[in-house]
Design a protein around this motif. Structure first.
Motif, mmCIF file in Angstrom:
data_model
loop_
_atom_site.group_PDB
_atom_site.id
_atom_site.type_symbol
_atom_site.label_atom_id
_atom_site.label_comp_id
_atom_site.label_asym_id
_atom_site.label_seq_id
_atom_site.Cartn_x
_atom_site.Cartn_y
_atom_site.Cartn_z
ATOM 1 N N MET B 109 43.622 -11.203 -10.034
ATOM 2 C CA MET B 109 44.294 -10.453 -11.086
ATOM 3 C C MET B 109 43.375 -10.315 -12.293
ATOM 4 S SD MET B 109 48.054 -10.731 -12.300
ATOM 5 C CE MET B 109 48.719 -10.504 -13.904
ATOM 6 N N PHE B 111 43.826 -9.925 -16.103
ATOM 7 C CA PHE B 111 44.945 -10.109 -17.024
ATOM 8 C C PHE B 111 44.877 -9.125 -18.186
ATOM 9 C CE2 PHE B 111 44.864 -13.865 -14.580
ATOM 10 C CZ PHE B 111 46.157 -14.360 -14.576
ATOM 11 N N SER B 113 45.411 -9.758 -21.277
ATOM 12 C CA SER B 113 44.643 -10.358 -22.372
ATOM 13 C C SER B 113 43.221 -10.673 -21.925
ATOM 14 C CB SER B 113 45.324 -11.635 -22.827
ATOM 15 O OG SER B 113 45.329 -12.576 -21.768
ATOM 16 N N ALA B 115 42.153 -13.007 -20.444
ATOM 17 C CA ALA B 115 42.168 -14.435 -20.127
ATOM 18 C C ALA B 115 40.781 -14.945 -19.756
ATOM 19 C CB ALA B 115 43.179 -14.732 -19.015
ATOM 20 N N LEU B 116 39.763 -14.551 -20.521
ATOM 21 C CA LEU B 116 38.424 -15.105 -20.290
ATOM 22 C C LEU B 116 38.393 -16.517 -20.844
ATOM 23 C CD1 LEU B 116 36.201 -12.071 -21.277
ATOM 24 C CD2 LEU B 116 36.934 -12.795 -19.003
ATOM 25 N N PHE B 117 37.755 -17.432 -20.103
ATOM 26 C CA PHE B 117 37.689 -18.814 -20.574
ATOM 27 C C PHE B 117 36.728 -18.884 -21.753
ATOM 28 C CE2 PHE B 117 38.377 -19.274 -15.839
ATOM 29 C CZ PHE B 117 39.754 -19.310 -15.968
ATOM 30 N N PRO B 118 37.242 -19.200 -22.958
ATOM 31 C CA PRO B 118 36.393 -19.097 -24.146
ATOM 32 C C PRO B 118 35.264 -20.133 -24.181
ATOM 33 C CG PRO B 118 38.518 -20.041 -24.714
ATOM 34 C CD PRO B 118 38.608 -19.611 -23.284
ATOM 35 N N PRO B 161 32.415 -15.424 -24.402
ATOM 36 C CA PRO B 161 33.331 -14.279 -24.563
ATOM 37 C C PRO B 161 33.476 -13.799 -26.009
ATOM 38 C CG PRO B 161 34.245 -15.828 -23.013
ATOM 39 C CD PRO B 161 32.970 -16.450 -23.527
ATOM 40 N N HIS B 162 33.462 -14.755 -26.994
ATOM 41 C CA HIS B 162 33.687 -14.296 -28.371
ATOM 42 C C HIS B 162 32.507 -13.519 -28.922
ATOM 43 C CE1 HIS B 162 31.169 -17.360 -30.381
ATOM 44 N NE2 HIS B 162 31.546 -18.134 -29.389
ATOM 45 N N ARG B 169 34.260 -7.400 -22.742
ATOM 46 C CA ARG B 169 35.189 -8.421 -22.233
ATOM 47 C C ARG B 169 35.968 -7.883 -21.047
ATOM 48 N NH1 ARG B 169 37.933 -10.533 -27.786
ATOM 49 N NH2 ARG B 169 35.968 -11.038 -28.800
ATOM 50 N N ASP C 158 46.978 -19.726 -24.849
ATOM 51 C CA ASP C 158 47.322 -18.579 -24.007
ATOM 52 C C ASP C 158 47.489 -19.043 -22.560
ATOM 53 O OD1 ASP C 158 47.581 -16.227 -22.691
ATOM 54 O OD2 ASP C 158 45.596 -15.439 -23.210
ATOM 55 N N SER C 160 47.974 -17.471 -19.971
ATOM 56 C CA SER C 160 47.349 -16.675 -18.919
ATOM 57 C C SER C 160 45.971 -17.239 -18.565
ATOM 58 C CB SER C 160 47.258 -15.208 -19.331
ATOM 59 O OG SER C 160 46.453 -15.059 -20.454
ATOM 60 N N LEU C 161 45.378 -18.068 -19.455
ATOM 61 C CA LEU C 161 44.103 -18.697 -19.103
ATOM 62 C C LEU C 161 44.278 -19.627 -17.919
ATOM 63 C CD1 LEU C 161 42.694 -19.485 -22.640
ATOM 64 C CD2 LEU C 161 41.761 -17.885 -21.001
ATOM 65 N N ALA C 164 44.937 -17.562 -14.891
ATOM 66 C CA ALA C 164 43.698 -16.969 -14.390
ATOM 67 C C ALA C 164 42.942 -17.994 -13.554
ATOM 68 C CB ALA C 164 42.846 -16.485 -15.556
ATOM 69 N N ASP C 167 44.665 -18.336 -10.338
ATOM 70 C CA ASP C 167 44.462 -17.113 -9.568
ATOM 71 C C ASP C 167 43.100 -17.140 -8.882
ATOM 72 O OD1 ASP C 167 45.228 -14.394 -8.863
ATOM 73 O OD2 ASP C 167 43.567 -13.787 -10.143
ATOM 74 N N VAL C 179 40.050 -25.994 -17.711
ATOM 75 C CA VAL C 179 40.273 -24.915 -18.678
ATOM 76 C C VAL C 179 41.041 -25.406 -19.909
ATOM 77 C CG1 VAL C 179 41.378 -22.681 -19.058
ATOM 78 C CG2 VAL C 179 40.162 -23.120 -16.935
ATOM 79 N N ILE C 183 39.542 -26.505 -23.939
ATOM 80 C CA ILE C 183 39.893 -25.591 -25.028
ATOM 81 C C ILE C 183 40.685 -26.317 -26.111
ATOM 82 C CG2 ILE C 183 41.151 -23.464 -25.602
ATOM 83 C CD1 ILE C 183 40.416 -22.469 -22.813
ATOM 84 N N ILE C 260 36.554 -20.648 -33.586
ATOM 85 C CA ILE C 260 35.798 -19.581 -32.948
ATOM 86 C C ILE C 260 36.369 -19.336 -31.560
ATOM 87 C CG2 ILE C 260 33.568 -18.982 -31.971
ATOM 88 C CD1 ILE C 260 32.339 -20.523 -34.358
ATOM 89 N N ASN C 261 36.626 -20.444 -30.830
ATOM 90 C CA ASN C 261 37.190 -20.308 -29.488
ATOM 91 C C ASN C 261 38.552 -19.644 -29.525
ATOM 92 O OD1 ASN C 261 35.026 -21.464 -28.311
ATOM 93 N ND2 ASN C 261 35.966 -23.453 -27.961
ATOM 94 N N ILE C 264 39.586 -15.618 -29.411
ATOM 95 C CA ILE C 264 39.743 -14.823 -28.177
ATOM 96 C C ILE C 264 41.216 -14.519 -27.958
ATOM 97 C CG2 ILE C 264 39.335 -14.773 -25.715
ATOM 98 C CD1 ILE C 264 36.853 -14.848 -27.391
#
Lengths: 296, 390, 264
Positions: B109, B111, B113, B115-118, B161-162, B169, C158, C160-161, C164, C167, C179, C183, C260-261, C264
């Motif tokens: 999927m 997403f 948003s 949903a990239l791992f920051p 990602p940021h 992204r 979030d 959805s992280l 993801a 997934d 994850v 974070i 900063i993190n 996103i």
């Protein structure tokens, strides 16, 4: 990850055993009697005595300590004076904290994080040390009197230490960050164009503040008042170190009852009454916190 | 062209979505990739999906389109395995997916948003799923390079990602979801966060990538233009049910209902009673003193039943004199909107209904000598409109 | 924006910070006082610091406090993380109201009540009082602060992280550790530091739950302060304040990275 039952169970059991269960022991203790023994109370439950021992044990529990509290003016006066000191110092803290919180919320973005950190910083340093710092300032030959005498504002040193005034100063000083932060948090989230809209619609700056800003910051004000009032009610260190012998506060009375008089049952009764007095504000505070946390 | 550079990556045969011969849904011998059978999903008392059945075929670019709250996201989350159907089942290549976790499904999927791992770099984000697959390190490296090339981000492998723009992204999210070579890729409003120009460019890139990999894409969107542009078929959803499933041109030109006609593009809908039918033309009485209107329909109608004529504004002409076309009605100009490429005329009919007619501004002067309050005629041919029974 | 920051605001902030910092500043200044009279300046000296280093009773108490604080902070942060997950992620379950109550109540509960009740518990179950009981007591009230700090970060996390990650083939546990945890790490570090200083700082609960041979630094300071102000205490306070200030600066730098993190 949705927490499994184990993850729910561990903190749940910990708090149930070490936070909730002890209250029932306190209630039980408050129904016991003082005795010259180790531990210093009766009755002692002796399960080897069988059913009779248990019924005898229950029969020996009574409300004697509570009638004692009600009869002795020392306790009533401690509760009353705690209530007064806690309420008044909460209001003073609010009056001191609001302008600071407001100014922080108005401050330029790039300074803000630093300013907020400077408000929090003292909270991280030892409570005891911060209270101790005021002794050197407030005592008769202390720094405040030295300053006031040298500029000629007074001719005789003021007696502040060991009075209720010192207790007020101590509480306001120690709990200031608890009031500033929640108010700041609500003000910071506020949409400032609301003020501009109010002014655009004809209100003065002051009335815009009272009609818009202040009502919107009320959740923060209420949270701050709870955070100051509730612990201040049971405060021990401040009245003990800064207050005088006539400063009555319930936390101090409990401490003296427990450590000096070694009367555990009466100390427990005092704790139970204090808890009953605080249960309403504590529940209200929790409700509010929950609402805020659910609102995200 | 970009595609030729990428061609070396492609393992799969190139199938053009827009190829008119690509119609697996019409072929009874084609096995569906996804078979959604009578799925119902309830959240408490609320029914998000109501007894929905749908087949999606291999190599399709399938769009699920609908307003917010229509259940399209719920449907997608059930395909991904994040929500389980209350009733019914979802089959992938004939295998029931019930009880299979998102991790076990050959479905990935992208997403909304992203949903990239920051805390991970672009490369680590793409490698995340491959590591879970226990792929050898050397192969992971090759695959990550491949994916980066595919989305043209090779130089940004080490970035976090940021440090990326919104468009970058979006590409990383796409590369990450495609890295495991899923049989089905789900895209949840993939271009929603991009501005209009970038969105249009990216739509074509998505199509290119999909054609190249031959993977099946299911996209969820509320943007009808996006759905029309990219997809082989569109499912228009309404309150947990499917209103119509068809290729874009069918959805636009032959909508199954007023809901679909109204949801896709601009439309005029005129209510009336069926007076006669002749072959596949249907005649509608819509106003006492006016002539009947005619349009085509595949459906059969009983005489006297209520029906709706749907006609797109760009198929309506505006005239200063009574025209010779079938459907000619007199009216008065209420409003003229000049949009640059076209002008839209709002014409009020004798019953008070307002008809929109859109005229292309072929010359540099949009002035047709038609003005506000002027009496005009609007008209369209019988095959311009369609008659709907619901 | 800057126009809102008026002279009135500037004065409020200046007076507020003066009120907050002058007492601490004076305390630090007078720790370098040559004279034994704490309030009269007698010249610069570091002799109280060397006196402190030779005071075995203080050093012993410091060692006890440090051990208690380290264990408290670690266990309370782990328990607090679990409790925060329960609060934020569990939805409705039986006993949730009670759980929420038990998490928030210790934040405002007067320490005398917490201390007394825990002491009576330890006596009731026949536990010898000492470092272990102090640590258990500290973990109990500190974990609630940890919970609040971590749950406020988890609320904005979030989800959805994690979806993801799952997934892409990660198990729920793998998704949490690879994850979620990295974070929210800054919040966990902040919770650890907060619980560490809470334990370091506590007088009342430690006084109730300690036994012979287990004297913490605040208890030691308290008993000396009751006898009057001494420059040695000023020196000790200065050391503690510096340690805490350093910790907070490190934590806020970590927090900046976290911000900063979070963008996103």
């Amino acid at each position: 990850m949705k927490p499994s039952r184990l993850i729910i169970a561990i903190p749940y059991l910990w708090l149930a055993l070490l936070f909730l269960a002890p209250f029932f022991i306190v209630i039980k203790m408050s129904l016991s009697d003082l005795a010259v023994s180790i531990p210093p109370y009766t009755p002692q439950l002796d399960l080897s005595g069988g059913w009779e021992a248990i019924t005898a044990y229950w029969a020996a529990l009574d409300l004697e300590n509570y009638t004692w509290l009600a009869d002795d003016p020392l306790y009533i006066n401690s509760f009353k004076s705690s209530l007064i000191i806690a309420s008044v110092s909460t209001l003073i803290t609010l009056a001191v904290a609001y302008p600071i919180a407001y100014a922080l919320a108005c401050s330029p973005q790039r300074w803000r994080a630093l300013l907020v950190m400077l408000v929090i910083l003292p909270f991280w340093t030892s409570f005891l040390i911060r209270v101790y710092a005021w002794i050197g300032i407030l005592k008769t030959e202390g720094l405040l009197n030295q300053l006031l005498l040298s500029v000629g504002m007074i001719s005789d040193p003021l007696t502040i230490l060991n009075t209720n005034t010192a207790v007020y100063i101590g509480i306001v000083y120690s709990y200031l960050p608890f009031m500033v932060l929640p108010i700041y948090a609500t003000l910071e989230k506020m949409d400032w164009s609301l003020i501009e809209a109010a002014e655009d619609l004809g209100s003065s700056r002051l009335s815009a503040f009272w009609l818009v800003t202040f009502p919107l910051s009320l959740p923060g004000v209420i949270a701050g008042c709870f955070l100051v009032f509730i612990p201040a009610m049971g405060e021990f260190v401040i009245p003990d170190l800064l207050g005088g012998s006539d400063t009555l506060m319930i936390g101090k009375t409990l401490w003296v009852e427990f450590f000096s008089n070694r009367d555990w049952p009466v100390a427990s009764a005092v704790a139970v009454v204090l808890l009953v007095l605080l249960i309403v504000p504590i529940v209200l505070f929790q409700r509010q916190q929950q609402k805020l946390s659910e609102a995200g | 062209m970009r595609l030729s550079r990428r061609a070396s990556l492609s393992r799969c045969s190139v199938v053009m979505v827009n190829d008119p011969n690509f119609r697996p849904w019409d072929d009874p011998n084609t096995k569906p990739l996804i078979d959604i059978q009578n799925v119902t999903k309830k959240f408490g008392d609320f029914t998000a999906i109501d007894d929905l059945s749908l087949k999606i075929y291999p190599k399709e670019f399938f769009a699920i389109l609908g307003p917010s709250g229509c259940g399209k996201t719920t449907l997608m989350r059930m395909l991904g395995g994040f929500d389980a159907p209350t009733k019914g089942s979802i089959l992938l290549e004939g295998q029931d997916l019930t009880g299979t976790s998102p991790a076990q499904r050959p479905v990935n999927m992208m997403f909304q948003s992203y949903a990239l791992f920051p805390h991970l770099s672009v490369g680590e984000n793409i490698a995340f799923g491959l590591k879970r697959e226990k792929m050898p390190k050397a192969d992971i490296k090759i695959r990550v390079q491949e994916m980066l090339e595919l989305v043209q981000l090779s130089e940004l492998e080490k970035r976090k990602p940021h440090q990326l723009s919104g468009g970058q992204r979006q590409r990383v999210a796409l590369a990450r979801a495609l890295a495991k070579r899923p049989k089905l890729l789900l895209l949840d409003e993939p271009l929603g966060a991009l501005d209009k120009k970038l969105r249009e460019a990216t739509q074509f890139e998505l199509m290119g990538i999909q054609e190249q990999l031959g993977c099946t894409f299911v996209i969820v969107t509320h943007d009808q233009e996006e759905a029309m542009t990219v997809s082989s078929r569109i499912a228009v959803m309404d309150q947990g049910e499917i209103a119509q499933v068809a290729p874009p041109e069918t959805i636009y030109e032959a909508p199954a209902s007023r809901y679909v006609a109204d949801f896709i593009g601009d439309v005029n809908i005129i209510e009336g009673r069926v007076s006669t039918t002749k072959e596949n033309a249907v005649f509608l009485d819509w106003h006492e003193n006016e002539v009947s209107l005619s349009a085509l329909s595949d459906q059969s109608f009983t005489i006297g039943s209520t029906a709706w004529l749907s006609v797109r504004p760009e198929k309506i002409q505006i005239y200063k004199e009574p025209p010779q076309t079938n459907n000619a009605i007199a009216g008065k100009v209420l409003d003229i909107a000049y949009l640059g490429n076209v002008s839209t005329y709002h014409v009020e009919l004798s019953n008070g209904q307002v008809i929109k007619a859109q005229e292309t501004n072929a010359g540099r002067s949009a002035n047709r000598g038609i003005d506000w309050e002027q009496s005009v005629w609007v008209g369209w041919s019988t095959d311009a409109g369609i008659v709907l029974s619901q | 924006m800057n126009t809102r920051f008026s002279w009135f605001n500037a004065t409020s902030v200046a007076l507020g910070f003066a009120f907050l910092y002058i007492p601490i500043l004076l305390l630090v200044i007078f720790s370098f006082n040559e004279s034994k009279l704490v309030t009269v300046w007698g010249g610069f000296s570091t002799k109280w610091y060397s006196a402190l280093l030779q005071n075995e009773a203080f050093l012993d108490a410091a060692w006890v406090t440090l051990r208690v604080a380290l264990i408290t902070a670690t266990v309370a942060t782990v328990l607090g993380t679990m409790a925060a997950l329960v609060l934020v992620r569990s939805g409705r379950f039986k006993g949730r109201t009670l759980f929420t109550g038990m998490v928030y109540a210790p934040l405002v509960m007067p320490e005398v009540i917490t201390g007394l009740s825990l002491l009576l518990l330890f006596i009731a179950i026949g536990m010898d009082r000492g470092i272990v009981t102090i640590t258990l007591a500290h973990i109990t009230f500190a974990m609630c602060f940890a919970t609040v700090v971590i749950s406020s970060r988890l609320v904005t996390f979030d989800r959805s992280l994690e979806e993801a990650a799952e997934d892409l083939g990660a198990s729920p546990l793998d998704a949490f550790f690879s994850v979620t945890l990295p974070i929210i790490a800054p919040a966990i570090v902040a919770a650890w530091l907060l619980t560490f200083t809470l334990s370091l700082d506590d007088l009342v609960i430690a006084s109730f739950t300690s036994g012979p041979g287990a004297t913490t630094l605040p208890m030691k300071i308290y008993s000396s302060v009751r006898l009057g102000v001494t420059p040695e205490i000023n020196a000790l306070s200065t050391i503690l304040i510096s340690v805490v200030a350093l910790g907070v600066i490190i934590a806020s730098l970590l927090g900046k990275r976290a911000d900063i993190n979070r963008e996103i």
